[in-house]
Scaffold this active site. Structure first.
Site, PDB file in Angstrom:
ATOM      1  N   SER A 210       0.862  -1.186   0.000  1.00  0.00           N
ATOM      2  CA  SER A 210       0.000   0.000   0.000  1.00  0.00           C
ATOM      3  C   SER A 210       0.895   1.231   0.000  1.00  0.00           C
ATOM      4  O   SER A 210       2.069   1.155  -0.374  1.00  0.00           O
ATOM      5  CB  SER A 210      -0.893  -0.046   1.247  1.00  0.00           C
ATOM      6  OG  SER A 210      -1.850   0.998   1.208  1.00  0.00           O
ATOM      7  N   ASN A 211       0.385   2.369   0.398  1.00  0.00           N
ATOM      8  CA  ASN A 211       1.207   3.574   0.508  1.00  0.00           C
ATOM      9  C   ASN A 211       0.759   4.390   1.714  1.00  0.00           C
ATOM     10  O   ASN A 211      -0.154   3.997   2.431  1.00  0.00           O
ATOM     11  CB  ASN A 211       1.148   4.394  -0.789  1.00  0.00           C
ATOM     12  CG  ASN A 211      -0.273   4.804  -1.123  1.00  0.00           C
ATOM     13  OD1 ASN A 211      -0.918   5.520  -0.363  1.00  0.00           O
ATOM     14  ND2 ASN A 211      -0.772   4.327  -2.257  1.00  0.00           N
TER      15      ASN A 211
END
Ligand code: CTP
Length: 402
Positions: A210-211
């Protein structure tokens, strides 16, 4: 938002257990500078003392239609206030209001006011579900009152609580009051879809990539669009911030799910704001089970996910304005302009990654706004709420041909 400083708010309190939480509402409104006139029904006084409300608002509490032999000027009270909030509103009060009764001071104020009215119900879940309450609430909404749906959660009686009935939390009520008092109509009648937050791409049954996006920028845009009178749908990845009350929310996990949700949302949409940071890559072969350590360090082969703006371009209705973001570490303006063209956007908001006061998780942002037809506008460091307002000012301008 300083919308409520110096504003007059009539806060009606009826006889429910949740009235103790209304003390927090009164307190927060007064702390933000509002002049709060509390009007209590007779049964509300069984639950909370008037003196408590007087202490937190610094103003006299009103509770009788006839005080000391004089008819209290409910007309003045109703006229001077710019917003009437009733929290909690019991089933009985809702029934009286729906019937247009004026048999106590609060009910009389409601009939006498031309200010917007916000009703915040709280009752046993069975009473909320009763067809008579449903009909009364429908009547109030027909009149033009805003009636919040109660929340699901523990109710006063420990044996009850399966269904909705619980009063909305003070923070939510204060947020809606602020929004109501600062409302403008620059996006009224429009449907705005905002995406927010990161997406997650599974690696195995428990891990994902993810980020660092928190969703704060998208959430600020959704709140600002609501304030401007739009009907808002928020398509959200896993967010690190609460969603604003009043928008329809579609929760998604992966970029593919977000693309599907955007496609579904596009018919009838006037403005799409892609503030999300969808993951651009995903594990090519996610494992169904958990990958075990004893099998060594796995090689992670990645593949591209869908570019949502590009992939849903054919589903945009004619005239739909599309705003994208460009998160860049260098050459913001040139890179943003290239994305604007490649993704068929009307406007793009460039923001620096990794700069102090900007980007993921930060409360503030430093942006460059580029409209398809215009010069780049470099804005100074602002709160994300301020950036949202600047973006939607320009969206409203484009909608109205300015
Ligand atoms: N976006 C999208 N689908 C993706 C990734 C991004 O629709 N899979 C959208 C974002 O919401 C944003 C815009 O495209 O509005 C630009 O996102 P950004 O991450 O800056 O650019 P990318 O297209 O991912 O390009 P790059 O990573 O090469 O900078």
């Amino acid at each position: 938002m300083q919308a409520i400083e110096g504003r007059r708010i009539l806060l009606g309190v009826t006889g429910g257990i949740a009235s103790y939480k209304t003390v927090a509402v009164a307190r927060q409104l007064a702390q933000r500078g509002a002049l709060v006139d509390v009007v209590m029904t007779r049964s509300a006084r069984e639950f909370v003392g008037a003196i408590t409300f007087e202490a937190v608002t610094g103003r006299a509490v009103h509770d009788a239609l006839i005080a000391e032999g004089h008819a209290l000027d409910h007309i003045a009270l109703a006229r001077e206030n710019e917003l009437v909030v009733v929290a909690p509103a019991t089933a009985d009060f809702i029934a009286r209001a729906a019937a247009g009764r004026a048999d106590d001071l609060l009910a009389a104020c409601l009939v006498a006011t031309s200010a917007p009215v916000l009703i915040v119900p709280a009752m046993n879940d069975r009473m909320w579900a009763h067809p008579q309450t449903t009909a009364n609430v429908a009547r109030l909404r027909e009149i033009g009152y805003t009636v919040l749906d109660p929340a699901v959660g523990p109710l006063a009686s420990p044996t009850e609580g399966a269904g909705p009935g619980r009063m909305r939390e003070p923070e939510e009520i204060v947020e809606i009051v602020e929004r109501t008092l600062s409302a403008d109509a620059s996006l009224a009648g429009l449907r705005v879809v905002v995406t927010a937050g990161p997406t997650r791409e599974p690696m195995d049954a428990v891990r994902f990539i993810s980020n660092r996006s928190s969703g704060r920028m998208g959430v600020a845009l959704a709140a600002e669009a609501l304030r401007r009178g739009a009907a808002v749908e928020l398509i959200a990845g896993p967010l690190g911030v609460p969603v604003p009350h009043g928008c329809a929310v579609t929760n998604v996990e992966t970029t593919g799910e977000m693309a599907a949700a955007v496609r579904d949302a596009l018919p009838g949409t006037d403005v799409l704001v892609m503030a999300a940071a969808p993951a651009d890559f995903r594990p090519a072969h996610p494992a169904v089970a958990k990958i075990k350590k004893e099998h060594g360090v796995p090689a992670l082969e990645l593949e591209r996910t869908t570019d949502i703006l590009v992939a849903t371009r054919d589903a945009r209705p004619p005239g739909c304005l599309v705003v994208g973001f460009a998160l860049e570490t260098e050459d913001i303006e040139a890179n943003a302009r290239a994305k604007l063209a490649a993704k068929g956007l009307d406007m793009i908001v460039g923001n620096p990654a990794g700069e102090q006061g900007a980007g993921f998780g930060s409360e503030t942002n430093i942006v460059t706004i580029i409209a398809r037809t215009g010069d780049a506008e470099h804005l100074p460091l602002m709160s994300k709420g301020g950036v949202a307002a600047a973006i939607l000012d320009r969206v409203a301008g484009l909608r109205h041909g300015r």
